[in-house]
Scaffold this active site. Structure first.
Site, PDB file in Angstrom:
ATOM      1  N   LYS A  26       0.806  -1.222   0.000  1.00  0.00           N
ATOM      2  CA  LYS A  26       0.000   0.000   0.000  1.00  0.00           C
ATOM      3  C   LYS A  26       0.841   1.275   0.000  1.00  0.00           C
ATOM      4  O   LYS A  26       0.355   2.350  -0.325  1.00  0.00           O
ATOM      5  CB  LYS A  26      -0.971  -0.012   1.170  1.00  0.00           C
ATOM      6  CG  LYS A  26      -2.132  -0.972   0.896  1.00  0.00           C
ATOM      7  CD  LYS A  26      -3.430  -0.415   1.392  1.00  0.00           C
ATOM      8  CE  LYS A  26      -4.635  -1.236   0.935  1.00  0.00           C
ATOM      9  NZ  LYS A  26      -4.637  -2.589   1.514  1.00  0.00           N
TER      10      LYS A  26
ATOM     11  N   SER B 114       0.653  -9.961  -0.865  1.00  0.00           N
ATOM     12  CA  SER B 114       0.456  -8.508  -0.782  1.00  0.00           C
ATOM     13  C   SER B 114       0.855  -7.874   0.544  1.00  0.00           C
ATOM     14  O   SER B 114       1.101  -6.670   0.598  1.00  0.00           O
ATOM     15  CB  SER B 114      -1.010  -8.191  -1.087  1.00  0.00           C
ATOM     16  OG  SER B 114      -1.848  -8.980  -0.260  1.00  0.00           O
TER      17      SER B 114
HETATM   18  C1  LIG Z   1      -5.399  -3.544   1.046  1.00  0.00           C
HETATM   19  C2  LIG Z   1      -4.871  -4.893   0.904  1.00  0.00           C
HETATM   20  C3  LIG Z   1      -5.308  -5.759  -0.121  1.00  0.00           C
HETATM   21  C4  LIG Z   1      -6.409  -5.418  -1.083  1.00  0.00           C
HETATM   22  O1  LIG Z   1      -6.165  -4.271  -1.870  1.00  0.00           O
HETATM   23  P1  LIG Z   1      -7.372  -3.502  -2.557  1.00  0.00           P
HETATM   24  O2  LIG Z   1      -6.734  -2.440  -3.362  1.00  0.00           O
HETATM   25  O3  LIG Z   1      -8.263  -2.970  -1.479  1.00  0.00           O
HETATM   26  O4  LIG Z   1      -8.113  -4.528  -3.387  1.00  0.00           O
HETATM   27  C5  LIG Z   1      -4.691  -6.994  -0.229  1.00  0.00           C
HETATM   28  N1  LIG Z   1      -3.727  -7.388   0.637  1.00  0.00           N
HETATM   29  C6  LIG Z   1      -3.289  -6.591   1.628  1.00  0.00           C
HETATM   30  C7  LIG Z   1      -2.224  -7.102   2.528  1.00  0.00           C
HETATM   31  C8  LIG Z   1      -3.837  -5.321   1.802  1.00  0.00           C
HETATM   32  O5  LIG Z   1      -3.391  -4.537   2.797  1.00  0.00           O
END
Ligand SMILES: *Cc1c(COP(=O)(O)O)cnc(C)c1O
Length: 323
Positions: free
Chosen positions: A54, A307
Site C-alpha cells: 500500500k 500482498s
Molecule cells: C489492502 C490490501 C489488499 C487489497 O487491496 P485492494 O486495493 O483494497 O483490493 C490486499 N492485501 C493486503 C495485505 C492489503 O493490505
C-alpha cells in the site's frame, strides 16, 4: 472528477515513488511449480518497509500534492496497512497525517500506526464509518483525504507492481491478486493488459463478506456486513459511490475466486515453512487458491501477489498451531 488512471500514469508513478518504495523480489516457488506443472512465482510485497504494497499508492497520491496541500497534511481511513503506508510516507516527507480506524482493527496494527507518529482517531464498527469520519475531518481541517483504493493516483501507484512483473516475466500468463476494494488489482490489470492483453488476471477474496465479488454478480456496488476473517486486510466495502475500481475490475479482471478460512491458514503455513515468507491472511489468498486447486492453468506460468505480512505474533501462533 479526476480522469481514470492510464498506463502512462503508472509509468509516471514508478519514477516518482522510487525513492520511497522497494522493488520487491519475484521468487520462484519450486513446490507450487511442481504442483501446477508450470513455473509459479511469488511477488513478495511483504518485504516493503511498511509490510505491504500500500506504500506504492499512498506515495504516489501524496507526492502529487502541491506544497501547500502537503504542508496542510493528509487524512485517511484504513484497516491498517493503508493507514500505515500513509503515516510512513507522511513521516518520510515531514508532513502531518491523521488516520481514522474502526474498532475492529487488530491491536498490532494500531500500535504500529502509533509508532509511525500518526494522529489516530478510533471510532465505529466498520470501515465505512471510518471513511465517513476521515471525510468529515478532511473538510473541517483542510486535510487531503487519501482514499485506500478508489483514487486514480492510488490505483496508478499500485499498478507499478504490474510494471515490475512485466520486466521479470515478459509474458505473464496468469496473475492472482488479493482483492478487496480493488485498487491493487485495477492497477496491476491496467499495467498488464496494456502490454500483454492475453494475460489472465484473477482476483482472490475470502468467502466471508467478499464485497467486490458480490458487487460484480449484482452488476453494481453492494454492501455486506463484515465478518471475522484471517484476511482482515480484505475487509470493508467498495463504496456505493465507487467511481474507478469497480468499472476497472469489471473491464479488466477475468475471474474472481473465493477461498475459505482453513485454506487461508494452510497457505500462511505453507508460505512460512516452504517459501520463508511471513504473510498475513490477505497476503496468502492467492497461494490458498493454488493449494486448494481452484486455479485452472492455461498458459506457461502463474504469478501470485503476496500482498502483505502484517500480523500479530498471537495470530501467527494460532494459525501455526492449527496444523
Ligand atoms: C489492502 C490490501 C489488499 C487489497 O487491496 P485492494 O486495493 O483494497 O483490493 C490486499 N492485501 C493486503 C495485505 C492489503 O493490505
Amino acid at each position: 472528477m479526476p480522469e481514470a488512471p492510464s498506463f502512462r500514469a503508472i509509468y509516471r508513478a514508478r519514477r516518482l515513488i522510487a525513492p520511497l518504495v522497494r522493488q520487491t523480489p519475484l521468487l520462484p516457488s519450486p513446490q507450487l511449480s511442481e504442483q501446477l506443472g508450470v513455473p509459479v512465482y511469488l511477488k513478495a510485497e511483504t518485504l516493503q518497509e511498511t509490510g505491504s504494497f500500500k506504500v506504492r499508492g499512498a506515495a504516489n497520491k501524496i507526492l502529487n500534492l502541491d506544497q501547500a496541500a502537503q504542508r496542510q497534511g493528509v487524512v485517511t481511513a484504513s484497516t491498517g496497512n493503508h493507514g500505515r503506508a500513509v503515516a510512513h510516507v507522511a513521516r518520510e516527507l515531514g508532513i502531518p497525517a491523521v488516520v481514522c480506524l474502526s474498532e475492529r482493527v487488530p491491536e498490532a496494527k494500531v500500535a504500529a500506526l502509533q509508532r509511525l507518529g500518526a494522529e489516530l482517531v478510533i471510532e465505529g464498527e466498520g470501515q465505512d464509518e471510518a471513511v465517513e469520519r476521515a471525510e468529515s475531518l478532511s473538510q473541517s481541517r483542510g486535510l487531503t483525504f487519501v482514499h485506500p483504493f478508489d483514487d486514480p493516483l492510488v490505483i496508478a501507484g499500485q499498478g507499478t507492481i504490474g510494471l515490475e512483473l512485466l520486466e521479470a516475466v515478459p509474458e505473464p500468463a496468469t496473475v492472482l491478486v488479493p482483492l478487496s476494494g480493488g485498487g491493487l488489482i485495477a492497477g496491476i490489470a491496467l499495467a498488464l493488459k496494456s502490454v500483454s492483453p492475453a494475460t489472465r488476471v484473477i482476483g482472490v477474496s475470502m468467502e466471508r463478506a467478499p464485497v467486490m465479488y458480490q458487487s460484480l454478480q449484482a452488476g453494481s456496488p453492494v454492501t455486506l456486513p463484515e465478518e471475522e476473517t484471517l484476511a482482515d486486510s480484505l475487509l470493508g466495502g467498495i463504496g456505493l459511490d465507487n467511481r474507478y475500481t469497480f468499472p476497472l475490475v469489471q473491464q479488466y479482471v477475468d475471474e474472481v475466486l473465493l477461498v475459505s478460512e482453513a485454506e487461508i491458514a494452510a497457505a500462511m503455513r505453507f508460505l512460512l515453512e516452504e517459501a520463508h515468507l511471513l504473510a498475513e491472511g490477505a497476503g496468502a489468498v492467492g497461494v490458498a487458491a493454488i493449494l486448494s486447486e481452484r486455479v485452472s492453468v492455461a498458459g506457461s506460468n502463474v504469478t501470485t501477489i503476496v500482498s502483505g505480512g502484517n500480523l500479530s505474533l498471537t495470530s501467527l501462533l494460532t494459525v501455526a498451531a492449527e496444523a
